[in-house]
Design a protein around this motif. Structure first.
Motif, PDB file in Angstrom:
ATOM      1  N   LEU A 232       0.716  -1.132  -0.013  1.00  0.00           N
ATOM      2  CA  LEU A 232       0.058  -0.164   0.010  1.00  0.00           C
ATOM      3  C   LEU A 232       0.852   1.261   0.094  1.00  0.00           C
ATOM      4  CD1 LEU A 232      -2.725  -1.069   2.545  1.00  0.00           C
ATOM      5  CD2 LEU A 232      -2.868  -1.408   0.108  1.00  0.00           C
ATOM      6  N   THR A 233       2.287   1.165  -0.182  1.00  0.00           N
ATOM      7  CA  THR A 233       3.112   2.186  -0.193  1.00  0.00           C
ATOM      8  C   THR A 233       2.702   3.229  -1.464  1.00  0.00           C
ATOM      9  OG1 THR A 233       4.733   1.108   0.712  1.00  0.00           O
ATOM     10  CG2 THR A 233       5.547   3.072  -0.269  1.00  0.00           C
ATOM     11  N   PRO A 234       2.366   4.420  -1.155  1.00  0.00           N
ATOM     12  CA  PRO A 234       1.810   5.311  -2.169  1.00  0.00           C
ATOM     13  C   PRO A 234       3.007   5.330  -3.321  1.00  0.00           C
ATOM     14  CG  PRO A 234       1.554   6.277   0.096  1.00  0.00           C
ATOM     15  CD  PRO A 234       2.483   5.139   0.307  1.00  0.00           C
ATOM     16  N   PRO A 235       2.659   5.733  -4.496  1.00  0.00           N
ATOM     17  CA  PRO A 235       3.708   5.864  -5.601  1.00  0.00           C
ATOM     18  C   PRO A 235       4.611   7.218  -5.349  1.00  0.00           C
ATOM     19  CG  PRO A 235       1.354   6.109  -6.485  1.00  0.00           C
ATOM     20  CD  PRO A 235       1.220   5.889  -4.869  1.00  0.00           C
ATOM     21  N   SER A 236       5.747   6.931  -5.694  1.00  0.00           N
ATOM     22  CA  SER A 236       6.783   7.927  -5.503  1.00  0.00           C
ATOM     23  C   SER A 236       6.242   9.304  -6.739  1.00  0.00           C
ATOM     24  CB  SER A 236       8.163   7.601  -5.923  1.00  0.00           C
ATOM     25  OG  SER A 236       8.180   7.302  -7.494  1.00  0.00           O
ATOM     26  N   GLU A 237       6.638  10.296  -6.422  1.00  0.00           N
ATOM     27  CA  GLU A 237       6.426  11.642  -7.302  1.00  0.00           C
ATOM     28  C   GLU A 237       6.434  11.074  -8.937  1.00  0.00           C
ATOM     29  OE1 GLU A 237       4.597  14.660  -8.668  1.00  0.00           O
ATOM     30  OE2 GLU A 237       4.434  13.930  -6.546  1.00  0.00           O
ATOM     31  N   GLY A 238       7.582  10.369  -9.015  1.00  0.00           N
ATOM     32  CA  GLY A 238       8.121   9.861 -10.579  1.00  0.00           C
ATOM     33  C   GLY A 238       6.928   8.900 -11.097  1.00  0.00           C
ATOM     34  N   GLN A 239       6.463   7.909  -9.868  1.00  0.00           N
ATOM     35  CA  GLN A 239       5.652   6.945 -10.438  1.00  0.00           C
ATOM     36  C   GLN A 239       4.169   7.567 -10.791  1.00  0.00           C
ATOM     37  OE1 GLN A 239       6.578   4.580  -6.911  1.00  0.00           O
ATOM     38  NE2 GLN A 239       7.186   2.938  -8.092  1.00  0.00           N
ATOM     39  N   ARG A 240       3.978   8.540  -9.870  1.00  0.00           N
ATOM     40  CA  ARG A 240       2.689   9.233  -9.868  1.00  0.00           C
ATOM     41  C   ARG A 240       2.537   9.872 -11.351  1.00  0.00           C
ATOM     42  NH1 ARG A 240      -1.203   9.972  -6.675  1.00  0.00           N
ATOM     43  NH2 ARG A 240       0.057   9.260  -4.775  1.00  0.00           N
ATOM     44  N   VAL A 241       3.526  10.632 -11.681  1.00  0.00           N
ATOM     45  CA  VAL A 241       3.633  11.226 -12.911  1.00  0.00           C
ATOM     46  C   VAL A 241       3.191  10.282 -14.056  1.00  0.00           C
ATOM     47  CG1 VAL A 241       5.072  12.645 -14.595  1.00  0.00           C
ATOM     48  CG2 VAL A 241       4.900  13.398 -12.143  1.00  0.00           C
TER      49      VAL A 241
ATOM     50  N   CYS B 116      -8.970   4.922  -3.506  1.00  0.00           N
ATOM     51  CA  CYS B 116      -7.699   3.949  -3.651  1.00  0.00           C
ATOM     52  C   CYS B 116      -6.756   4.257  -2.465  1.00  0.00           C
ATOM     53  CB  CYS B 116      -7.141   3.761  -5.021  1.00  0.00           C
ATOM     54  SG  CYS B 116      -5.928   2.648  -4.810  1.00  0.00           S
ATOM     55  N   ALA B 117      -6.601   3.451  -1.489  1.00  0.00           N
ATOM     56  CA  ALA B 117      -5.583   3.541  -0.430  1.00  0.00           C
ATOM     57  C   ALA B 117      -4.182   3.803  -0.768  1.00  0.00           C
ATOM     58  CB  ALA B 117      -5.846   2.343   0.425  1.00  0.00           C
ATOM     59  N   ARG B 118      -3.968   3.067  -1.970  1.00  0.00           N
ATOM     60  CA  ARG B 118      -2.565   3.242  -2.356  1.00  0.00           C
ATOM     61  C   ARG B 118      -2.131   4.602  -3.295  1.00  0.00           C
ATOM     62  NH1 ARG B 118       0.074  -1.866  -4.934  1.00  0.00           N
ATOM     63  NH2 ARG B 118      -1.374  -1.700  -6.652  1.00  0.00           N
ATOM     64  N   CYS B 119      -3.022   5.172  -4.160  1.00  0.00           N
ATOM     65  CA  CYS B 119      -2.941   6.133  -4.997  1.00  0.00           C
ATOM     66  C   CYS B 119      -3.689   7.388  -4.716  1.00  0.00           C
ATOM     67  CB  CYS B 119      -2.792   5.798  -6.517  1.00  0.00           C
ATOM     68  SG  CYS B 119      -4.362   5.346  -7.144  1.00  0.00           S
ATOM     69  N   GLY B 120      -4.813   7.100  -3.965  1.00  0.00           N
ATOM     70  CA  GLY B 120      -5.650   8.134  -3.714  1.00  0.00           C
ATOM     71  C   GLY B 120      -6.772   8.419  -4.781  1.00  0.00           C
ATOM     72  N   GLY B 121      -6.508   7.658  -5.905  1.00  0.00           N
ATOM     73  CA  GLY B 121      -7.530   7.987  -6.825  1.00  0.00           C
ATOM     74  C   GLY B 121      -9.064   7.804  -6.593  1.00  0.00           C
ATOM     75  N   HIS B 122     -10.003   8.802  -7.000  1.00  0.00           N
ATOM     76  CA  HIS B 122     -11.304   8.980  -6.678  1.00  0.00           C
ATOM     77  C   HIS B 122     -12.124   7.695  -7.195  1.00  0.00           C
ATOM     78  CE1 HIS B 122     -15.466  10.112  -5.997  1.00  0.00           C
ATOM     79  NE2 HIS B 122     -15.649  10.090  -7.081  1.00  0.00           N
ATOM     80  N   GLN B 123     -12.635   6.809  -6.381  1.00  0.00           N
ATOM     81  CA  GLN B 123     -13.480   5.843  -7.056  1.00  0.00           C
ATOM     82  C   GLN B 123     -14.864   6.067  -7.111  1.00  0.00           C
ATOM     83  OE1 GLN B 123     -11.930   2.746  -8.129  1.00  0.00           O
ATOM     84  NE2 GLN B 123     -10.074   4.061  -7.800  1.00  0.00           N
ATOM     85  N   GLY B 124     -15.474   6.518  -6.081  1.00  0.00           N
ATOM     86  CA  GLY B 124     -16.988   6.847  -6.217  1.00  0.00           C
ATOM     87  C   GLY B 124     -17.209   7.355  -4.626  1.00  0.00           C
ATOM     88  N   HIS B 125     -18.206   6.528  -4.085  1.00  0.00           N
ATOM     89  CA  HIS B 125     -19.143   6.554  -2.815  1.00  0.00           C
ATOM     90  C   HIS B 125     -19.385   5.465  -2.205  1.00  0.00           C
ATOM     91  CE1 HIS B 125     -18.881  10.891  -4.488  1.00  0.00           C
ATOM     92  NE2 HIS B 125     -18.796  11.222  -3.265  1.00  0.00           N
ATOM     93  N   VAL B 126     -19.719   5.263  -0.894  1.00  0.00           N
ATOM     94  CA  VAL B 126     -20.313   4.269  -0.282  1.00  0.00           C
ATOM     95  C   VAL B 126     -21.446   4.625   0.366  1.00  0.00           C
ATOM     96  CG1 VAL B 126     -18.695   4.326   1.841  1.00  0.00           C
ATOM     97  CG2 VAL B 126     -20.046   2.312   1.191  1.00  0.00           C
TER      98      VAL B 126
END
Length: 163
Positions: A18-27, A114-124
């Motif tokens: 679950l480690t967040p992506p590095s800045e380079g990976q995020r780009v 998403c707990a890893r990258c923070g991408g919006h998925q929707g709502h619960v």
């Protein structure tokens, strides 16, 4: 609470990194998204109801984050909610989906990212069927479907496994 700057990987109970992506990976991850995926995943948008390509998906498998590949929902937890978006009763692992209070549009909802990258998925929402009573209402463009037995996408090179 674990400091995400530590050198060892953060792992969910199901064994996923679950480690967040590095800045380079995020780009690099963001560069791979089309305009609609960017609008939903990065800007907390919503796709039009009844238009998502995964709405009618019925095969066995797993739905992963379109941006980073983290498994979010099993096909066995998907149900027809009649809302126009893929709906699920629970995530693959509670640690894979983060809940955030969303006060936009004059209402209070629970956003899921998403707990890893923070991408919006929707709502619960608390109006789903048993056993959880929850309805994870997720945008198709925020997910990638992986058929059972196929390798999971691995855009971060973490070797997390098979659907």
């Amino acid at each position: 609470m674990t400091d995400i700057t530590e050198t060892h990987a953060l792992r969910s109970a199901s064994g996923f990194d679950l480690t967040p992506p590095s800045e380079g990976q995020r780009v690099a991850l963001e560069a791979d998204l089309n305009a609609e995926e960017k609008r939903v995943l990065l800007s907390h948008g919503t796709e039009a109801p009844f238009c998502g390509v995964l709405l009618g998906e019925k095969r066995a498998g797993v739905y992963v984050c379109r941006q980073c590949g983290l498994p979010l929902f099993r096909a066995t937890t998907k149900f027809e909610s009649g809302t126009g978006w893929p709906s699920f009763t629970e995530p693959v692992d509670e640690a894979h989906v983060t809940a955030i209070v969303d006060r936009s549009y004059g209402m209070v909802r629970t956003e899921t990212v998403c707990a890893r990258c923070g991408g919006h998925q929707g709502h619960v929402f608390p109006d789903g069927p048993p056993p959880t009573g929850l309805r994870y209402c997720i945008n198709s463009v925020a997910l990638t479907f992986v058929e059972a037995g196929r390798p999971l996408p691995d855009p971060l090179g973490r070797g997390d496994g098979v659907a």
